[in-house]
Design a protein around this motif. Sequence first.
Motif, PDB file in Angstrom:
ATOM      1  N   ASP A   2       0.759  -1.074   0.075  1.00  0.00           N
ATOM      2  CA  ASP A   2       0.026  -0.026  -0.114  1.00  0.00           C
ATOM      3  C   ASP A   2       0.659   1.151   0.013  1.00  0.00           C
ATOM      4  O   ASP A   2       0.624   2.367  -0.838  1.00  0.00           O
ATOM      5  N   ILE A   6       1.117   4.691  -2.520  1.00  0.00           N
ATOM      6  CA  ILE A   6       0.680   5.862  -2.094  1.00  0.00           C
ATOM      7  C   ILE A   6       1.932   6.995  -2.461  1.00  0.00           C
ATOM      8  O   ILE A   6       1.826   8.093  -2.712  1.00  0.00           O
ATOM      9  N   SER A   9       1.942   7.335  -6.312  1.00  0.00           N
ATOM     10  CA  SER A   9       0.784   8.385  -6.430  1.00  0.00           C
ATOM     11  C   SER A   9       1.172   9.792  -6.416  1.00  0.00           C
ATOM     12  O   SER A   9       0.765  10.598  -6.977  1.00  0.00           O
ATOM     13  N   LYS A  10       1.692  10.192  -5.141  1.00  0.00           N
ATOM     14  CA  LYS A  10       1.961  11.312  -4.822  1.00  0.00           C
ATOM     15  C   LYS A  10       2.960  12.145  -5.764  1.00  0.00           C
ATOM     16  O   LYS A  10       2.559  13.372  -6.031  1.00  0.00           O
ATOM     17  N   SER A  54      -6.269   9.938  -5.973  1.00  0.00           N
ATOM     18  CA  SER A  54      -6.445  10.278  -4.714  1.00  0.00           C
ATOM     19  C   SER A  54      -7.513   9.395  -4.002  1.00  0.00           C
ATOM     20  O   SER A  54      -7.282   8.950  -2.882  1.00  0.00           O
ATOM     21  N   VAL A  57      -5.970   5.960  -3.580  1.00  0.00           N
ATOM     22  CA  VAL A  57      -5.315   5.706  -2.412  1.00  0.00           C
ATOM     23  C   VAL A  57      -6.237   5.728  -1.109  1.00  0.00           C
ATOM     24  O   VAL A  57      -5.952   5.106  -0.247  1.00  0.00           O
ATOM     25  N   LYS A  61      -6.012   2.550   1.498  1.00  0.00           N
ATOM     26  CA  LYS A  61      -5.674   2.823   2.788  1.00  0.00           C
ATOM     27  C   LYS A  61      -6.937   2.186   3.708  1.00  0.00           C
ATOM     28  O   LYS A  61      -6.536   1.939   4.823  1.00  0.00           O
ATOM     29  N   ARG A 113     -10.472  12.816   3.212  1.00  0.00           N
ATOM     30  CA  ARG A 113      -9.306  12.141   4.131  1.00  0.00           C
ATOM     31  C   ARG A 113      -9.531  12.439   5.544  1.00  0.00           C
ATOM     32  O   ARG A 113      -9.190  11.825   6.277  1.00  0.00           O
ATOM     33  N   GLY A 314       2.189  11.950   1.557  1.00  0.00           N
ATOM     34  CA  GLY A 314       1.426  11.029   0.841  1.00  0.00           C
ATOM     35  C   GLY A 314      -0.077  11.339   1.651  1.00  0.00           C
ATOM     36  O   GLY A 314      -0.097  11.428   2.708  1.00  0.00           O
ATOM     37  N   SER A 316      -3.131  10.528   3.427  1.00  0.00           N
ATOM     38  CA  SER A 316      -3.630   9.735   4.491  1.00  0.00           C
ATOM     39  C   SER A 316      -2.273   9.172   5.043  1.00  0.00           C
ATOM     40  O   SER A 316      -2.471   8.549   6.320  1.00  0.00           O
ATOM     41  N   GLU A 317      -1.200   9.894   4.916  1.00  0.00           N
ATOM     42  CA  GLU A 317       0.104   9.555   5.802  1.00  0.00           C
ATOM     43  C   GLU A 317       0.571  10.770   6.750  1.00  0.00           C
ATOM     44  O   GLU A 317       1.407  10.320   7.432  1.00  0.00           O
ATOM     45  N   GLU A 338      -0.010  16.648   3.311  1.00  0.00           N
ATOM     46  CA  GLU A 338      -0.131  15.364   2.416  1.00  0.00           C
ATOM     47  C   GLU A 338       0.310  15.409   0.955  1.00  0.00           C
ATOM     48  O   GLU A 338       0.583  14.327   0.461  1.00  0.00           O
TER      49      GLU A 338
END
Length: 431
Positions: A2, A6, A9-10, A54, A57, A61, A113, A314, A316-317, A338
Amino acid sequence: MDIVFITISKYIITFIMALYAFACFNIFRHKTEHERKYIYFRQNIYMIIIYSLSFMVLVIKYKDVKYLIFYCVSLASLITIIVLTRIIYKRANKLITNNMCMLLSVGFIIISRLSFEKAVRQYLIVMLSVIVTSFIPYIITKGPFFSKLKWTYAILGLVALACVLIFSVATNGAKISFTILGVTFQPSEIVKLLFVFAIASFFAKAEGIKDLIVITIISALHVLILVISKDLGGAVILFIVYLCVMYVATCNVLYLTSGLIICSIGSIIGYKLFSHVRVRVNAFIDPFDCIDNAGYQIAQSLFAICSGGLFGMGLSEGMPKTIPVVAADFIYSAISEEFGTIFSACTILICISCFVMFMNIAMKFDNHFYKYVAVGLGILYIFQVFLTVGGVTKFIPLTGVTLPLVSYGGTSVLVTVIMFSIIQGLYIGRE
């Protein structure tokens, strides 16, 4: 696995967002809509890619199908807005429509998010706002009588502000809203539009110093009521709009300079009179000295922006929820954390391109009333962006103003959609 998706994708999202922002200004190189149509199409593709990646992700997630459902429904709605606008209003400005949907999509992503429930409410507010305002461009093109209602605009605005002052309950030190049947309203947001139409009407008919004094008194009454309500952010916005429209109407540098001096003096007086202003200014000067109380918000905002770096942590990180009212006043901080500084800067560039287009439309008018309305709305929009971004980055003290179309909110979203609809009406009927 995962985290790999992520991370990749960013970088893709940042690159696509940069392409979209570049396209916003590349459009001005082309004079005809025929030359611009391929750029508009690419903007739509960029938006869909960013939105899709987005939400992929978020689905990966959180492993919850509700995000997938929301993605499908909201993306379909955004595409429908773009398509129907082009069908119903064939001469509508496509950059304004694209940018509005792009900013809304950024808002949907980051609010989803932060809180899925708030994202759903935001979606419903946006859809209701779009439906309610869908007739405004047509009305604007068919209503030359708008310039004759100057006293109506002024009186309605003053009465609305007076009602808030008398009946509302203070929130964070300011009286800005009241609740009816569980629904919260901020009449001052609507008053901003009435104020723009009022001063545009007065300036369009102004012939001498007496008319200028009348306009100044009406503007001062609006600002004074907001100051008494302790809504200093709204007061500053209206004063700046008045100052800029006055300068465009008179081309008198002395008026502009005098206004800026008065604004500076007023800021000092506001600092002396209102305790919550002193708290915000002290937090602005050194948020880390009072990080346990007044400086907590701005300190957490700065931590979030710095931790994001160029490409972000990223989606959700990060930890944006550590910032109070992050979905509203501090949503720019969450975006920076993010998605990164490049993405958040591109978001501001999109806002700036809207302002440039507003001014471009304004300068095309020979009719003074419509010119001043476009200028007033443009200043109103971009100054709100400045106050929001400047506040969360510690460039200026916090004012509690939200980022138009991106932040979570009810009345502010409705008013911004109305603003964009009015500009569309002016653009369609500019000839």
